[in-house]
Design an enzyme around this catalytic site. Sequence first.
Site, PDB file in Angstrom:
ATOM      1  N   CYS A  43      23.247 -50.307 -17.683  1.00 12.92           N
ATOM      2  CA  CYS A  43      24.317 -51.123 -18.260  1.00 12.92           C
ATOM      3  C   CYS A  43      25.597 -50.975 -17.429  1.00 12.92           C
ATOM      4  CB  CYS A  43      24.559 -50.655 -19.685  1.00 12.92           C
ATOM      5  SG  CYS A  43      25.998 -51.413 -20.438  1.00 12.92           S
ATOM      6  N   CYS A  71      28.205 -48.911 -19.840  1.00 10.31           N
ATOM      7  CA  CYS A  71      28.069 -47.520 -20.292  1.00 10.31           C
ATOM      8  C   CYS A  71      26.982 -46.754 -19.549  1.00 10.31           C
ATOM      9  CB  CYS A  71      27.806 -47.494 -21.793  1.00 10.31           C
ATOM     10  SG  CYS A  71      26.173 -48.092 -22.230  1.00 10.31           S
ATOM     11  N   ASP A  91      18.785 -49.753   9.530  1.00 10.07           N
ATOM     12  CA  ASP A  91      17.984 -48.851   8.714  1.00 10.07           C
ATOM     13  C   ASP A  91      16.810 -49.635   8.136  1.00 10.07           C
ATOM     14  OD1 ASP A  91      16.916 -47.244   6.774  1.00 10.07           O
ATOM     15  OD2 ASP A  91      18.841 -46.589   5.974  1.00 10.07           O
TER      16      ASP A  91
HETATM   17 ZN   LIG Z   1      25.953 -50.368 -22.453  1.00 10.33          ZN
END
Ligand SMILES: [Zn+2]
Length: 458
Positions: free
Chosen positions: A211, A214, A365
């Site tokens: 998320c 959060c 890379d």
């Molecule tokens: Zn969240």
Amino acid sequence: MRLTLAIIIAKLASFFVKALNQGQATSLPGLLARKIDPKVLAKLSRKLKKGVIIVSGTNGKTTPTRLISNILKEANFSFIHNRAGANLLSGVTSSLLEKCSITGSLNQDWAIFEVDEATVPKVAEQTKPKVIVLMNLFRDQLDRYGELEKLANLWRETINNLPEETKIILNADDPLVSSIAINNKNIYFYGVNNENYKIEKIAESADSKNCPNCKEPLVYSALFYSHIGKYVCPKCGLKRPNLNLSAEEIRLNSFENIELKLRQNTNQLDLKAYLPGFYNAYNVLASTTVGLNLNISEDKIKQGIKNTKAAFGRLERFKLDNHNAILMLVKNPTGFNEVIRLLEIDGKKKKIIITLNDNIPDGRDISWIWDVDFERLIKTADYIFVAGQRAEELVLRLKYAGFNLNSLKQEKDYCKLLEISLAKLDNDETLYILPTYSSMLDLRKVIAEKGCVKKTWA
Ligand SMILES: [Zn+2]
């Protein structure tokens, strides 16, 4: 005065670059002009009759830009666009300098710019776009890892500073992109509702599994590719926003086209795009949203989309001797995995050339190949030819994926490579060629110049 001087210098630079056969002058004029008048881009973009449209995202800026251009063309708008690849400030500025008069006037309605993700803030600040389309944020190459959230924050800041009337068009299915939306702005979300093409699990290479608010792992009720899908955060409740334009049905017709049923409120639009591959549904959604927001009629939008062909290297067909060949550029895990998906559609086993270079345009890379779903590719491949500067690593990767090395041939000489691969094909069999960028250029040169295969580009 300063502007006039900047324009004159830019036009002279452009003239000499072209006269000396040093290329198309896609960046130098803008670079010089900006040194003389740092506000040249702002000043010139104000001269457009309608304004600026910005398109950005990691995977696919060129295709939506072409779709939007064709829609504008159908609607009889005149427009300027920067050349693919010249997507930094100097390239964007050069495209306006090329078309303006000495006094800085422009006759065109629109300028449509495909802009590098990190350059979006500067171009937006200076051009005050009427429309900005943000497609997706993927990890392009490993050396850029960790920059995604920084980019998302920059984009949020950018749209926060845009004029009130700017239409901001966001991919709702990319959590990182949709999370930059700001309430009191003109935001339009597009996304996919059809679940026929959802995939089972999130790929290891997916970039935004967590998320954006959060950091809790997101839960997907439908995942379409990489981290793109219908998601919800079980902790803070973030979820895919409501869609202003949705794809309710999608049909992938192999390498030919895709058909879509789009919905805007109660209105339904049936479209056909000659751009194969699931990810092109997003390009069609984004460009249709632009067209609808510019009040272009549905018929013209449909026609503009129908007229659009795949961009250089994205999907090209040609004849090699008497065989059909299909070339598709691969440059990062997400794009490569989508190509694998396209190869699977018709269910036939295929002979495939893969070439891997590590020059700057390819990314130095090459560890990204470990994020490509070769385990899946080998189910579709009955023979693989491997070439390029880093062919050995590719062989190793295929070995780890469980591919039978008896059905693999490494050949670094492109001429021989084409000979042996064509010799392996059955009469009506197509050869699939998946090169990284610089190896694609090498391969083309061999095909076109050395004449080791008949030059029959369609
Ligand atoms: Zn969240």
